[in-house]
Design a protein around this motif. Structure first.
Motif, short mmCIF file in Angstrom:
data_model
loop_
_atom_site.label_atom_id
_atom_site.label_comp_id
_atom_site.label_asym_id
_atom_site.label_seq_id
_atom_site.Cartn_x
_atom_site.Cartn_y
_atom_site.Cartn_z
N ALA A 142 0.83 -1.20 0.00
CA ALA A 142 0.00 0.00 0.00
C ALA A 142 0.86 1.25 0.00
CB ALA A 142 -0.94 0.00 1.20
N THR A 143 1.90 1.28 0.84
CA THR A 143 2.75 2.47 0.84
C THR A 143 3.48 2.59 -0.49
OG1 THR A 143 4.48 1.20 1.92
CG2 THR A 143 3.13 2.61 3.31
N ALA A 144 3.81 1.47 -1.09
CA ALA A 144 4.47 1.53 -2.40
C ALA A 144 3.54 2.11 -3.45
CB ALA A 144 4.94 0.15 -2.82
N MET A 145 2.23 2.07 -3.19
CA MET A 145 1.27 2.64 -4.13
C MET A 145 0.99 4.10 -3.82
SD MET A 145 0.72 0.33 -6.23
CE MET A 145 2.15 -0.69 -5.97
N GLY A 146 1.76 4.66 -2.88
CA GLY A 146 1.60 6.07 -2.62
C GLY A 146 0.68 6.39 -1.46
N ILE A 147 0.27 5.39 -0.71
CA ILE A 147 -0.62 5.64 0.41
C ILE A 147 0.18 5.96 1.66
CG2 ILE A 147 -2.31 4.55 1.94
CD1 ILE A 147 -3.27 2.93 -0.40
N ASN A 148 -0.13 7.10 2.27
CA ASN A 148 0.52 7.48 3.51
C ASN A 148 -0.18 6.72 4.63
OD1 ASN A 148 1.52 8.63 5.81
ND2 ASN A 148 1.35 10.74 5.08
#
Lengths: 259, 309, 565
Positions: C439-445
């Motif tokens: 998820a963080t790799a998809m840009g989610i903080n």
């Protein structure tokens, strides 16, 4: 001049306690290039990727994207414009194919909690746009027919494609592919090759880790070889293929059977 | 201010008790990533086991003779509870979501508490626990009870034994391996099931020790004693760095000291006059936890490890 | 090269049926099931006992009373399923997914409740001599359909696609379902002791049978297609509840269930949507309640101000949210399991704090163990909530008034839950829950989003708390503990969410209703209630960890698994 390079990694070093996994690696990728990264297992390729995307904070060295030093937080790296896939597929298994790609779109949209609660025209428009873009990407990767299937129910090859579609959803300038053809048969590998060319033609540079030599040498403008954390050699396919040290480091033939 | 040495001593004693219990939490969490909510009840039942043994001995027996029997009984009961819990409640859920084992642990904790409340004779109120004979000892500015001496000796000896066990025996090393990589360990021929049970059992034994110490110190056992103490012990494990055995004990000591100091001295801080004393000690322990998580989330005494993506 | 066999989704051309031995057991089974069901139903029309000392009055010939009503219901359901099994025209709709398992469940339900009734009569009246021949007849009759049902071979049909009904018919069905739900709920709430136990048994088997028959799936399909109508129908049914003429005690139960359910729904945002382990959630309810108590003009309030209701609600929600942010900010950055311990700690700290802020061990803010009593009743637009009003011919007392008010709050929370669940934020939460690294790799903080979930959950609980403060006249520290015999407390809230099914709207509502009513109604088990609760949690996680109401993704997963099997 420095921002003609989509990626400019200098002196990247990663140490874990007493172990140095990546040692002083320099790598540059220009926009419109497809660069390959090869090396035996354990050479530090994925670790290097993780340094690029902020999953690890490099012990030394800098990573620049279009001239700016990237903050070591994965979500900010993606926001800046670097997207990635994973060596072991990390899809959101219980979300649909479409939802996976929509999540990929997260960083290019901004409708937050308040917008979701109020459901004004702005929210509806943003959702519609996201869906449209996501479907477009599914078309591009050939998954449009399965938009409403759960990701975990897709066959392996399509899961890999979904990962790529999801990564592309953030409109990256650079796409990092970690062993995209692992476990694929020659037919599927060829399809992936064409997909990567198409991605490059759309304007996204690609940096790909692979073990399949034929795939790499067909695809890449340049290839770098990592052995025991260091960059052994970098150059065009012919240069790298002919280098004795590379051949020695690998146990494969130039036919390049998949690992 | 002359109370300082006594406060410190009390803090260390309290802390060693937390540390002993924390070891159980940290060992289990280190291997199966489960917060064994029911560990507090393992502690509590150990105390009742010791009490039962005492009550069954002929009256007039010297407490010094009774003590080993009570300890044995406590360890037996605690370990049985822990092993049964692992076998029947936790093992079937291995591999499922994070939430399921946690809920099971909560259910187990509640069920065991209630079983003791309902079925142990007269357990609805606290039950008196015997006192070790021998007057309070004066060590300079500090006064300690016999029970406290027992606690310190037991804690030190058992910690040393555990450190030796983990470092030098086959099982101990197998435990370390399983904690780091269960799949590979299994492939290497380590019976991970047996290792996990061993972890539960050792943790339970330590908790039993702490329970006897608790009983001797406070003079009573209570079906509720597992809940708050368990919570604090897990806090101690987190403070010290979860998964680390030394961390558990050190975290326990740190927590005990913090509590004792807070109870004694917060009231001297400007503006906080009303927030001292025993009533607020728990609050300050909690605040300590938050602060540590803010500054050093891996725990006060742990080393950084890499996380493979 | 892999070849994947693709199965089409249309009904199979020729179901592969194993021709097991003669078809005789099947037809015999059907006959026994149908006849047995009818007999069981009929047996409720005679007297089962001679004295009205057994609650419910089972002494009347010609009319079912008390537990007999439940047997009657089971018997009728059995007959219905049997007719479906026969394939009788006009009844095929009854068992779209296959009759056998449903029949077995309905028949077993009838057996269970009838034998429970006979047993209860013997037990309470002191000896089986007190059971009339009618009762024995019923006991025997209820065995028949069970035998019949188990003679039937398995009936693993692929569920047929439902025939598309005209819209008005579908809407009517939804309304009917809502009405039936209201009836069942009102009946259940009005029962006590043995009758309630029997009600649980019947309802349990009946629900399971309806599920296996495929009818619940049909209903879910209907509601999914007509979301607005389904929500409106449920709302209307809920509003109708105070008008059913139940007396004030049941209204009080109703409003407390509603409060409990709303808080559970708030917890569902935190646990069900975002996957955060919050073990001290009830503290946020308490913060909201105390805030409301402090600002609503209670004489014992340390603040001595009296804000209008909407401001009190806002205050309660905001203060709760603030605490949520305070607790969440340091903890959500680190490993998820730590959140469990920190929230548990916060729950305990909250209780200790409000207990001690009584002027002696701390500044007097919350009145200590005595709490803040005498919170004045609300008066909105001239409508005095404390007084009884007669509306549409039905007298609505104090609790009925608050029930309707709380219903409004619940409706808002439901809307919030649905809207945020299906949005960019909701998707991000699911992504974080599935795989935080990806998820963080998809840009989610992930930190920011987890904090939003946590704070939102806290705010919702705070709002519910403000209503609770007014309903209970007073706010005391006691209820806000981790586990206790009386809901709401954190353990029960978590159980309601998990029992009902995380991530859904209906799940926590049903879970909360069950968890509130069961301990209350089964008073005879008082000493063992909490123990049973603990054991029930263990069993639930072992055998049905997804809860009663499966959420959309699990259903899709099951469907897909069925299609490719």
């Amino acid at each position: 001049m420095s921002d003609e390079y989509v990626l400019d990694a200098t002196g990247v070093t990663m140490r874990f306690g007493g172990l140095t996994a990546v040692r002083g690696v320099d790598l540059r990728v220009g926009s419109g290039e497809i660069v390959g990264l090869i090396g035996p297992n354990g050479a530090g390729k994925t670790t290097f990727f993780n340094c690029l995307t902020g999953l690890y904070v490099p012990t030394e060295g800098t990573v620049r994207y279009r001239g700016t030093v990237l903050p070591p937080k994965p979500h900010l790296v993606t926001k800046a414009g670097i997207a990635r896939t994973f060596q072991n597929i990390r899809l959101f298994a219980h979300m649909t194919v479409l939802e996976n790609v929509l999540v990929g779109r997260h960083t290019r949209t901004k409708e937050g909690l308040l917008s979701a609660l109020l459901r004004g025209p702005g929210f509806r428009r943003a959702e519609a746009e996201s869906r449209e873009r996501a479907l477009e990407l599914l078309e591009f990767t050939g998954l449009a027919a399965k938009a409403d299937h759960l990701a975990r129910n897709l066959p392996y090859g399509e899961q890999r494609k979904l990962e790529i579609a999801r990564a592309l959803a953030s409109d990256p300038g650079l796409l990092l592919l970690d062993e995209p053809t692992a476990g694929m048969n020659p037919q599927e590998t060829r399809v992936t090759e064409e997909l990567v060319f198409a991605i490059r033609d759309r304007g996204t540079a690609v940096l790909v880790i692979e073990h399949d030599m034929r795939f790499i040498f067909n695809l890449c403008d340049r290839v770098a070889c990592l052995v025991q954390g260091e960059k052994l050699v970098e150059g065009t396919a012919d240069v790298v293929r002919g280098d004795e040290r590379v051949v020695a480091a690998y146990l494969g033939t130039t036919e390049g059977a998949a690992a | 201010m002359h109370e300082l040495p006594q406060t410190l001593a009390n803090g260390l004693l309290l802390g060693s008790m937390y540390g002993l219990i924390a070891i159980g939490y940290t060992m289990v969490y280190g291997i199966v990533q489960l917060i064994n909510f029911a560990h507090g009840e393992v502690f509590m039942t150990g105390g009742f086991g010791a009490l039962t043994a005492f009550l069954m001995l002929p009256s007039g027996v010297s407490l010094w003779l009774a003590l080993p029997v009570m300890l044995l009984a406590a360890v037996l009961v605690s370990t049985s509870v822990a092993v049964l819990a692992e076998r029947l409640a936790y093992r079937p859920l291995r591999g499922s979501s994070r939430l399921a084992p946690l809920i099971t642990a909560i259910g187990l904790s509640i069920a065991i508490q209630q079983m003791v409340w309902a079925w142990y004779p007269d357990a609805k109120q606290a039950r008196t626990f015997p006192h070790l004979p021998g007057g309070p000892y004066e060590l300079g500015p500090v006064t300690v009870q016999t029970g406290d001496v027992f606690l310190v000796v037991a804690a030190v000896l058992s910690m040393l034994a555990l450190m030796w066990f983990v470092r030098s025996t086959r099982t101990g090393r197998a435990m370390q391996a399983t904690a780091q990589d269960p799949d590979t360990s299994r492939l290497m021929g380590i019976n991970t099931d047996r290792i996990i049970v061993t972890a539960f059992a050792i943790g339970a034994a330590f908790a039993a020790l702490a329970a006897v110490a608790h009983g001797l110190r406070y003079g009573q056992v209570d079906f509720r004693m597992g809940f708050i103490t368990g919570l604090k012990a897990f806090t101690a494990a987190v403070l010290g760095g979860i998964g680390s055995i030394q961390g558990a004990m050190l975290g326990g000591l740190a927590l005990g000291l913090a509590e004792a100091l807070a109870a004694g001295y917060v009231k001297f801080l400007p503006g906080l006059e009303l927030f001292g004393g025993g009533a607020w000690a728990n609050v300050w322990a909690f605040v300590l936890l938050i602060v540590v998580l803010l500054i050093r989330p891996q725990g006060l005494f742990s080393k950084l490890t890499a996380d493979r993506a | 090269m892999n070849t994947v066999t693709r199965l089409t989704k249309t009904a199979p051309a020729a179901p592969v049926v194993q021709e097991v031995s003669p078809a005789r057991p099947a037809s015999l089974g059907r006959a026994l099931a149908a006849a047995g069901g009818a007999l069981t139903a009929a047996s409720t029309l005679v007297a089962w006992t001679w004295t009205p000392a057994f609650p419910g009055d089972l002494t009347v010939n010609g009319w079912p009373g008390g537990l007999q009503v439940l047997t009657l219901a089971s018997g009728l359901l059995t007959v219905l399923a049997a007719l479906g099994a026969y394939g009788v025209r006009g009844f095929r709709w009854a068992v779209p997914a296959g009759a056998t398992t449903a029949l077995r469940l309905f028949a077993l339900g009838g057996l269970a409740v009838t034998w429970f009734a006979v047993g209860a009569i013997s037990w309470t009246l002191g000896g089986s001599i007190n059971v009339e021949p009618g009762g024995w007849f019923a006991a025997a009759a209820s065995v028949v359909p069970v035998v019949g049902a188990f003679l039937l071979p398995q009936d693993p049909r692929v569920p047929l696609k439902p025939r598309q009904l005209p819209s008005w018919a579908e809407l009517l069905l939804i309304a009917a379902a809502a009405g039936a739900g209201l009836l069942v709920f009102t009946y259940g709430i009005g029962t006590e002791g043995e009758l309630f136990a029997g009600f649980l048994i019947t309802a349990g088997f009946a629900a399971a049978g309806l599920a296996k028959a495929g009818l619940l799936a049909r209903l879910t399909g209907l509601t999914a297609r007509h979301r607005t109508t389904a929500s409106a129908a449920t709302l209307v049914a809920a509003i109708a509840f105070p008008f059913t003429g139940s007396d004030e005690t049941y209204m009080s139960v109703g409003v407390n269930i509603l409060i409990f359910a709303t808080v559970a729904l708030g917890l569902n945002v935190v646990v069900g949507l975002a996957g955060l382990l919050d073990l001290g959630y009830v503290a946020f309810l308490g913060v909201g309640a105390y805030t409301a108590a402090l600002v609503s003009g209670a004489s014992a309030s340390a603040l001595g101000i009296h804000l209008p209701f909407w401001a009190a609600v806002l205050a309660g929600g905001l203060v709760s949210m603030l605490f949520g942010l305070l607790i969440g900010a340091p903890t959500l950055r680190v490993r998820g399991d730590y959140l469990a311990i920190v929230t548990l700690g916060f729950g305990e700290i909250f209780r200790i704090a409000v207990n001690n802020l009584d002027g002696k061990s701390g500044p007097n803010i919350t009145g200590g163990p005595g709490g803040i009593p005498n919170i004045p009743d609300l008066s909105l637009f001239g409508f005095d909530f404390g007084a009884t009003h007669v509306i549409a011919g039905v007298p609505l007392g104090r609790f009925a008034n608050y029930f309707l008010l709380m219903l409004l709050v619940t409706a808002v929370v439901v809307v919030v839950f649905q809207r945020v669940g299906e949005s960019r934020t909701g998707r991000a939460w699911v992504a974080i829950r599935e795989d935080e690294t990806a998820a963080t790799a998809m840009g989610i903080n992930s930190f920011k989003l987890k904090l939003i979930a946590f704070a939102l959950g806290a705010a919702l609980a705070g709002v519910a708390g403000t209503v609770q403060a007014h309903v209970s006249y007073a706010v005391v520290p006691d209820p806000y503990q981790f586990a206790g015999a009386v809901p709401p407390n954190s353990a029960f809230l978590l159980a309601a969410v998990v029992l009902g099914g995380t991530g859904t709207v209906a799940g926590p509502l049903i879970g909360a209703a069950l968890l509130y009513l069961i301990p209350m109604k089964l008073q005879f088990m008082q000493d063992y209630q909490l123990m049973a609760f603990g054991i029930a949690l263990i069993l639930l996680m072992r055998f049905r960890p997804d809860g009663l109401v499966a959420d959309r993704r699990k259903r899709m997963n099951d469907e897909a698994a069925g299609a490719t099997a």
